[in-house]
Enzyme design. Structure first.
Site, PDB file in Angstrom:
ATOM      1  N   HIS A  24     -21.309  41.925 -15.862  1.00  0.00           N
ATOM      2  CA  HIS A  24     -20.201  42.868 -16.064  1.00  0.00           C
ATOM      3  C   HIS A  24     -20.652  44.093 -16.854  1.00  0.00           C
ATOM      4  O   HIS A  24     -21.031  43.976 -18.017  1.00  0.00           O
ATOM      5  CB  HIS A  24     -19.044  42.168 -16.781  1.00  0.00           C
ATOM      6  CG  HIS A  24     -18.466  41.031 -16.007  1.00  0.00           C
ATOM      7  ND1 HIS A  24     -18.780  39.722 -16.274  1.00  0.00           N
ATOM      8  CD2 HIS A  24     -17.610  41.016 -14.973  1.00  0.00           C
ATOM      9  CE1 HIS A  24     -18.129  38.943 -15.434  1.00  0.00           C
ATOM     10  NE2 HIS A  24     -17.416  39.701 -14.627  1.00  0.00           N
ATOM     11  N   HIS A  31     -18.688  39.934  -6.867  1.00  0.00           N
ATOM     12  CA  HIS A  31     -19.044  38.534  -7.075  1.00  0.00           C
ATOM     13  C   HIS A  31     -17.826  37.650  -6.898  1.00  0.00           C
ATOM     14  O   HIS A  31     -16.690  38.123  -6.803  1.00  0.00           O
ATOM     15  CB  HIS A  31     -19.708  38.324  -8.440  1.00  0.00           C
ATOM     16  CG  HIS A  31     -18.878  38.724  -9.611  1.00  0.00           C
ATOM     17  ND1 HIS A  31     -18.753  40.036 -10.029  1.00  0.00           N
ATOM     18  CD2 HIS A  31     -18.128  37.991 -10.467  1.00  0.00           C
ATOM     19  CE1 HIS A  31     -17.962  40.098 -11.083  1.00  0.00           C
ATOM     20  NE2 HIS A  31     -17.556  38.866 -11.374  1.00  0.00           N
ATOM     21  N   CYS A  66      -8.929  32.373 -15.673  1.00  0.00           N
ATOM     22  CA  CYS A  66      -9.802  32.853 -14.603  1.00  0.00           C
ATOM     23  C   CYS A  66     -11.179  32.233 -14.808  1.00  0.00           C
ATOM     24  O   CYS A  66     -11.474  31.704 -15.877  1.00  0.00           O
ATOM     25  CB  CYS A  66      -9.947  34.368 -14.658  1.00  0.00           C
ATOM     26  SG  CYS A  66      -8.420  35.287 -14.482  1.00  0.00           S
ATOM     27  N   HIS A  68     -15.423  31.661 -12.818  1.00  0.00           N
ATOM     28  CA  HIS A  68     -16.404  31.869 -11.752  1.00  0.00           C
ATOM     29  C   HIS A  68     -16.956  30.509 -11.339  1.00  0.00           C
ATOM     30  O   HIS A  68     -17.422  29.763 -12.201  1.00  0.00           O
ATOM     31  CB  HIS A  68     -17.565  32.738 -12.247  1.00  0.00           C
ATOM     32  CG  HIS A  68     -17.143  34.064 -12.776  1.00  0.00           C
ATOM     33  ND1 HIS A  68     -16.777  34.257 -14.096  1.00  0.00           N
ATOM     34  CD2 HIS A  68     -17.029  35.265 -12.169  1.00  0.00           C
ATOM     35  CE1 HIS A  68     -16.457  35.522 -14.268  1.00  0.00           C
ATOM     36  NE2 HIS A  68     -16.600  36.163 -13.122  1.00  0.00           N
ATOM     37  N   GLU A  86     -11.166  26.394 -20.917  1.00  0.00           N
ATOM     38  CA  GLU A  86     -10.470  27.535 -21.493  1.00  0.00           C
ATOM     39  C   GLU A  86      -9.176  27.154 -22.209  1.00  0.00           C
ATOM     40  O   GLU A  86      -8.873  27.685 -23.268  1.00  0.00           O
ATOM     41  CB  GLU A  86     -10.172  28.567 -20.399  1.00  0.00           C
ATOM     42  CG  GLU A  86      -9.780  29.902 -20.947  1.00  0.00           C
ATOM     43  CD  GLU A  86      -9.882  31.021 -19.925  1.00  0.00           C
ATOM     44  OE1 GLU A  86      -8.964  31.855 -19.901  1.00  0.00           O
ATOM     45  OE2 GLU A  86     -10.870  31.058 -19.159  1.00  0.00           O
ATOM     46  N   TYR A 103     -10.232  42.505  -5.928  1.00  0.00           N
ATOM     47  CA  TYR A 103      -9.840  43.674  -6.708  1.00  0.00           C
ATOM     48  C   TYR A 103     -11.053  44.270  -7.406  1.00  0.00           C
ATOM     49  O   TYR A 103     -12.099  43.642  -7.542  1.00  0.00           O
ATOM     50  CB  TYR A 103      -8.773  43.308  -7.751  1.00  0.00           C
ATOM     51  CG  TYR A 103      -9.333  42.537  -8.924  1.00  0.00           C
ATOM     52  CD1 TYR A 103      -9.625  43.185 -10.120  1.00  0.00           C
ATOM     53  CD2 TYR A 103      -9.603  41.181  -8.825  1.00  0.00           C
ATOM     54  CE1 TYR A 103     -10.170  42.489 -11.193  1.00  0.00           C
ATOM     55  CE2 TYR A 103     -10.137  40.479  -9.891  1.00  0.00           C
ATOM     56  CZ  TYR A 103     -10.420  41.141 -11.062  1.00  0.00           C
ATOM     57  OH  TYR A 103     -10.967  40.458 -12.116  1.00  0.00           O
ATOM     58  N   GLU A 112     -14.588  45.050 -13.563  1.00  0.00           N
ATOM     59  CA  GLU A 112     -14.455  43.764 -12.883  1.00  0.00           C
ATOM     60  C   GLU A 112     -14.426  44.075 -11.396  1.00  0.00           C
ATOM     61  O   GLU A 112     -13.705  44.992 -10.965  1.00  0.00           O
ATOM     62  CB  GLU A 112     -13.159  43.050 -13.285  1.00  0.00           C
ATOM     63  CG  GLU A 112     -13.202  42.368 -14.631  1.00  0.00           C
ATOM     64  CD  GLU A 112     -13.920  41.029 -14.614  1.00  0.00           C
ATOM     65  OE1 GLU A 112     -14.656  40.750 -13.644  1.00  0.00           O
ATOM     66  OE2 GLU A 112     -13.778  40.273 -15.578  1.00  0.00           O
ATOM     67  N   GLU A 114     -14.350  41.698  -8.031  1.00  0.00           N
ATOM     68  CA  GLU A 114     -14.379  40.293  -7.615  1.00  0.00           C
ATOM     69  C   GLU A 114     -13.602  40.039  -6.333  1.00  0.00           C
ATOM     70  O   GLU A 114     -12.561  40.639  -6.092  1.00  0.00           O
ATOM     71  CB  GLU A 114     -13.757  39.412  -8.714  1.00  0.00           C
ATOM     72  CG  GLU A 114     -14.483  39.487 -10.029  1.00  0.00           C
ATOM     73  CD  GLU A 114     -13.824  38.681 -11.130  1.00  0.00           C
ATOM     74  OE1 GLU A 114     -14.540  38.314 -12.080  1.00  0.00           O
ATOM     75  OE2 GLU A 114     -12.605  38.419 -11.057  1.00  0.00           O
ATOM     76  N   TRP A 160      -5.384  42.809 -12.429  1.00  0.00           N
ATOM     77  CA  TRP A 160      -5.432  41.819 -11.353  1.00  0.00           C
ATOM     78  C   TRP A 160      -4.165  40.973 -11.350  1.00  0.00           C
ATOM     79  O   TRP A 160      -3.671  40.607 -10.282  1.00  0.00           O
ATOM     80  CB  TRP A 160      -6.687  40.960 -11.404  1.00  0.00           C
ATOM     81  CG  TRP A 160      -6.876  40.138 -12.641  1.00  0.00           C
ATOM     82  CD1 TRP A 160      -6.417  38.873 -12.869  1.00  0.00           C
ATOM     83  CD2 TRP A 160      -7.578  40.519 -13.818  1.00  0.00           C
ATOM     84  NE1 TRP A 160      -6.788  38.447 -14.121  1.00  0.00           N
ATOM     85  CE2 TRP A 160      -7.508  39.440 -14.726  1.00  0.00           C
ATOM     86  CE3 TRP A 160      -8.266  41.676 -14.199  1.00  0.00           C
ATOM     87  CZ2 TRP A 160      -8.094  39.473 -15.986  1.00  0.00           C
ATOM     88  CZ3 TRP A 160      -8.860  41.710 -15.451  1.00  0.00           C
ATOM     89  CH2 TRP A 160      -8.768  40.622 -16.325  1.00  0.00           C
TER      90      TRP A 160
END
Length: 193
Positions: A24, A31, A66, A68, A86, A103, A112, A114, A160
């Protein structure tokens, strides 16, 4: 251990990996990621405020969490893993709702970028957020989130989340969000859904 993210071509096929800690910046490559909305026992959505020291979009309110997926990790498994990491929650009934969401957003020179399929899940019990990730958690009715995103009255809501809420609004309450078509996922994300 270095956490890796899956890099994508414009069509969503995997083209490599990069360290999450380095991906980032002002020229963030496309990604693979995901977003999840957690519905509590009372039908409210858990919203989180991102930790103030995060590299991307610090201090903004957003969906429950959120993350990955790791290379080779199925998205639904990544959602469960990240819910524990989280928010300290065991999430269940993980369901894909926006398979093709993507977005690009920028804040303070950090981007961002993604392909970010969106999920909804359930959880019981109270969240125990990781302070490295989350500064605050709030359970809100769908109408509160929807109206705040639409009218711009929710303070510092992630871009987002605003886009996701707009797409989900046609379906109304989260209990009525239809299951998304797994074939509409980016190719890199079609592991087990």
């Amino acid at each position: 251990m270095t956490e890796l993210v899956v890099l994508l071509d414009p069509h969503g096929s995997a083209i490599g990996t990069a360290a999450k800690s380095e991906v980032h910046h002002a020229e963030t490559p496309l990604h693979l990621a995901f977003s999840c909305y957690v519905v509590d026992d009372d039908g409210r959505l858990l919203m989180t405020r991102r930790a103030a020291h995060k590299r991307t979009f610090p201090g903004v309110w957003t969906n429950s969490f959120c993350g990955h997926p790791a290379p080779g990790e199925a998205l639904d498994e990544a959602v469960v893993r990240r819910g524990r990491q989280e928010l300290g929650l065991d999430v269940g009934s993980v369901r894909l709702v926006l398979p093709g969401f993507r977005y690009r957003a920028e804040q303070d020179g950090v981007v961002e970028h993604e392909m970010c399929p969106v999920f909804v899940a359930t959880a019981t019990g109270a969240p125990e957020p990781d302070p490295a990730e989350v500064d605050d958690v709030r359970a809100v009715p769908w109408a509160t989130l929807h109206d705040g995103a639409r009218q711009g009255s929710w303070p510092e809501l992630s871009p987002w989340c605003v886009e996701q809420v707009a797409q989900l609004a046609v379906h109304g309450d989260p209990a009525r969000w239809p299951t998304g078509d797994p074939s509409a996922l980016p190719p890199a994300a079609r592991l087990s859904l």
